[in-house]
Design a protein around this motif. Sequence first.
Motif, PDB file in Angstrom:
ATOM      1  N   LEU A 105       0.831  -1.211   0.000  1.00  0.00           N
ATOM      2  CA  LEU A 105       0.000   0.000   0.000  1.00  0.00           C
ATOM      3  C   LEU A 105       0.862   1.257   0.000  1.00  0.00           C
ATOM      4  CD1 LEU A 105      -2.873  -1.023   2.451  1.00  0.00           C
ATOM      5  CD2 LEU A 105      -2.874  -1.071  -0.048  1.00  0.00           C
ATOM      6  N   LEU A 106       1.992   1.200   0.673  1.00  0.00           N
ATOM      7  CA  LEU A 106       2.910   2.337   0.679  1.00  0.00           C
ATOM      8  C   LEU A 106       3.481   2.569  -0.729  1.00  0.00           C
ATOM      9  CD1 LEU A 106       4.118   4.433   2.603  1.00  0.00           C
ATOM     10  CD2 LEU A 106       5.952   2.823   3.086  1.00  0.00           C
ATOM     11  N   LEU A 107       3.875   1.500  -1.405  1.00  0.00           N
ATOM     12  CA  LEU A 107       4.353   1.616  -2.791  1.00  0.00           C
ATOM     13  C   LEU A 107       3.268   2.205  -3.693  1.00  0.00           C
ATOM     14  CD1 LEU A 107       6.237  -1.779  -3.239  1.00  0.00           C
ATOM     15  CD2 LEU A 107       7.262   0.513  -3.224  1.00  0.00           C
ATOM     16  N   LYS A 108       2.049   1.733  -3.488  1.00  0.00           N
ATOM     17  CA  LYS A 108       0.899   2.231  -4.242  1.00  0.00           C
ATOM     18  C   LYS A 108       0.768   3.736  -4.070  1.00  0.00           C
ATOM     19  CE  LYS A 108      -3.725   1.172  -3.790  1.00  0.00           C
ATOM     20  NZ  LYS A 108      -4.390   1.448  -5.015  1.00  0.00           N
ATOM     21  N   SER A 109       0.926   4.184  -2.841  1.00  0.00           N
ATOM     22  CA  SER A 109       0.795   5.599  -2.518  1.00  0.00           C
ATOM     23  C   SER A 109       1.971   6.418  -3.066  1.00  0.00           C
ATOM     24  CB  SER A 109       0.710   5.749  -0.998  1.00  0.00           C
ATOM     25  OG  SER A 109       0.639   7.082  -0.618  1.00  0.00           O
ATOM     26  N   ILE A 110       3.194   5.936  -2.871  1.00  0.00           N
ATOM     27  CA  ILE A 110       4.385   6.661  -3.328  1.00  0.00           C
ATOM     28  C   ILE A 110       4.382   6.835  -4.840  1.00  0.00           C
ATOM     29  CG2 ILE A 110       6.910   6.511  -3.593  1.00  0.00           C
ATOM     30  CD1 ILE A 110       6.968   5.089  -0.845  1.00  0.00           C
ATOM     31  N   PHE A 111       4.036   5.764  -5.565  1.00  0.00           N
ATOM     32  CA  PHE A 111       4.140   5.779  -7.025  1.00  0.00           C
ATOM     33  C   PHE A 111       2.803   5.993  -7.732  1.00  0.00           C
ATOM     34  CE2 PHE A 111       7.919   3.596  -5.502  1.00  0.00           C
ATOM     35  CZ  PHE A 111       8.908   4.277  -6.192  1.00  0.00           C
ATOM     36  N   ASP A 112       1.737   6.236  -6.953  1.00  0.00           N
ATOM     37  CA  ASP A 112       0.407   6.496  -7.497  1.00  0.00           C
ATOM     38  C   ASP A 112      -0.015   5.399  -8.490  1.00  0.00           C
ATOM     39  OD1 ASP A 112      -1.992   7.857  -7.716  1.00  0.00           O
ATOM     40  OD2 ASP A 112      -1.281   9.154  -9.341  1.00  0.00           O
ATOM     41  N   LEU A 113      -0.025   4.160  -7.994  1.00  0.00           N
ATOM     42  CA  LEU A 113      -0.356   2.995  -8.815  1.00  0.00           C
ATOM     43  C   LEU A 113      -1.665   2.368  -8.338  1.00  0.00           C
ATOM     44  CD1 LEU A 113       3.183   1.324  -8.769  1.00  0.00           C
ATOM     45  CD2 LEU A 113       2.162   2.573 -10.670  1.00  0.00           C
ATOM     46  N   SER A 114      -2.313   1.626  -9.224  1.00  0.00           N
ATOM     47  CA  SER A 114      -3.496   0.854  -8.844  1.00  0.00           C
ATOM     48  C   SER A 114      -3.027  -0.432  -8.159  1.00  0.00           C
ATOM     49  CB  SER A 114      -4.315   0.500 -10.086  1.00  0.00           C
ATOM     50  OG  SER A 114      -3.608  -0.450 -10.878  1.00  0.00           O
ATOM     51  N   ASP A 115      -3.964  -1.153  -7.546  1.00  0.00           N
ATOM     52  CA  ASP A 115      -3.622  -2.445  -6.930  1.00  0.00           C
ATOM     53  C   ASP A 115      -2.969  -3.360  -7.956  1.00  0.00           C
ATOM     54  OD1 ASP A 115      -4.822  -1.473  -4.645  1.00  0.00           O
ATOM     55  OD2 ASP A 115      -6.471  -2.917  -4.622  1.00  0.00           O
ATOM     56  N   VAL A 116      -3.593  -3.462  -9.127  1.00  0.00           N
ATOM     57  CA  VAL A 116      -3.092  -4.349 -10.183  1.00  0.00           C
ATOM     58  C   VAL A 116      -1.696  -3.910 -10.629  1.00  0.00           C
ATOM     59  CG1 VAL A 116      -3.469  -5.128 -12.570  1.00  0.00           C
ATOM     60  CG2 VAL A 116      -5.393  -5.030 -10.964  1.00  0.00           C
ATOM     61  N   ASP A 117      -1.506  -2.597 -10.795  1.00  0.00           N
ATOM     62  CA  ASP A 117      -0.222  -2.092 -11.283  1.00  0.00           C
ATOM     63  C   ASP A 117       0.906  -2.282 -10.268  1.00  0.00           C
ATOM     64  OD1 ASP A 117      -1.335  -1.376 -13.710  1.00  0.00           O
ATOM     65  OD2 ASP A 117      -1.638   0.721 -13.146  1.00  0.00           O
ATOM     66  N   VAL A 118       0.622  -2.072  -8.975  1.00  0.00           N
ATOM     67  CA  VAL A 118       1.683  -2.230  -7.978  1.00  0.00           C
ATOM     68  C   VAL A 118       2.108  -3.699  -7.874  1.00  0.00           C
ATOM     69  CG1 VAL A 118       0.331  -2.542  -5.849  1.00  0.00           C
ATOM     70  CG2 VAL A 118       2.522  -1.399  -5.738  1.00  0.00           C
ATOM     71  N   VAL A 119       1.150  -4.606  -7.989  1.00  0.00           N
ATOM     72  CA  VAL A 119       1.477  -6.030  -7.938  1.00  0.00           C
ATOM     73  C   VAL A 119       2.241  -6.431  -9.205  1.00  0.00           C
ATOM     74  CG1 VAL A 119       0.528  -8.369  -7.922  1.00  0.00           C
ATOM     75  CG2 VAL A 119      -0.383  -6.641  -6.356  1.00  0.00           C
ATOM     76  N   GLU A 120       1.802  -5.947 -10.348  1.00  0.00           N
ATOM     77  CA  GLU A 120       2.482  -6.256 -11.609  1.00  0.00           C
ATOM     78  C   GLU A 120       3.926  -5.756 -11.581  1.00  0.00           C
ATOM     79  OE1 GLU A 120       3.240  -7.745 -15.316  1.00  0.00           O
ATOM     80  OE2 GLU A 120       1.482  -8.135 -14.082  1.00  0.00           O
TER      81      GLU A 120
END
Length: 141
Positions: free
Chosen positions: A65-80
């Motif tokens: 979730l922190l990566l998602k927030s830092i890089f402004d990614l969706s759930d799918v994109d951060v996992v990918e």
Amino acid sequence: MISNQQSLNLSPFMAIYNLVVPKDNMLRQINDLVDFTFILEELKTKYCLDNGRNAVPPIRMFKYLLLKSIFDLSDVDVVERSKYDMSFKYFLDMAPEETVIDPSSLTKFRKLRLPDEGLLDMLIGKTVEIALEKEIIKSKS
């Protein structure tokens, strides 16, 4: 108390991180300097300690979730991105060959473990505060 559920990683490939994730990489610095065990304390009431199989470690889920927030990614994109970006895998304390979670796990984690929106904001805020103190990041933006 919730155990960190992460045992010593015995992957023969762990040394690759020293080659591909530079010491000045922001995620490496955050991971090396910030003690994320405060997450366990904050989430201890959200986990059943004597029932079911081990969950994905809460610190790892929070870091997604922190990566998602830092890089402004969706759930799918951060996992990918976590499949191939070695700085993401290093930050998530994963072995290079380890498989990533299913993106739906992030939704479940948010809904079951962090139903109070303020809790996620507080945890991210605390992480940013620590990173600022350690001068890993320079501004709150």
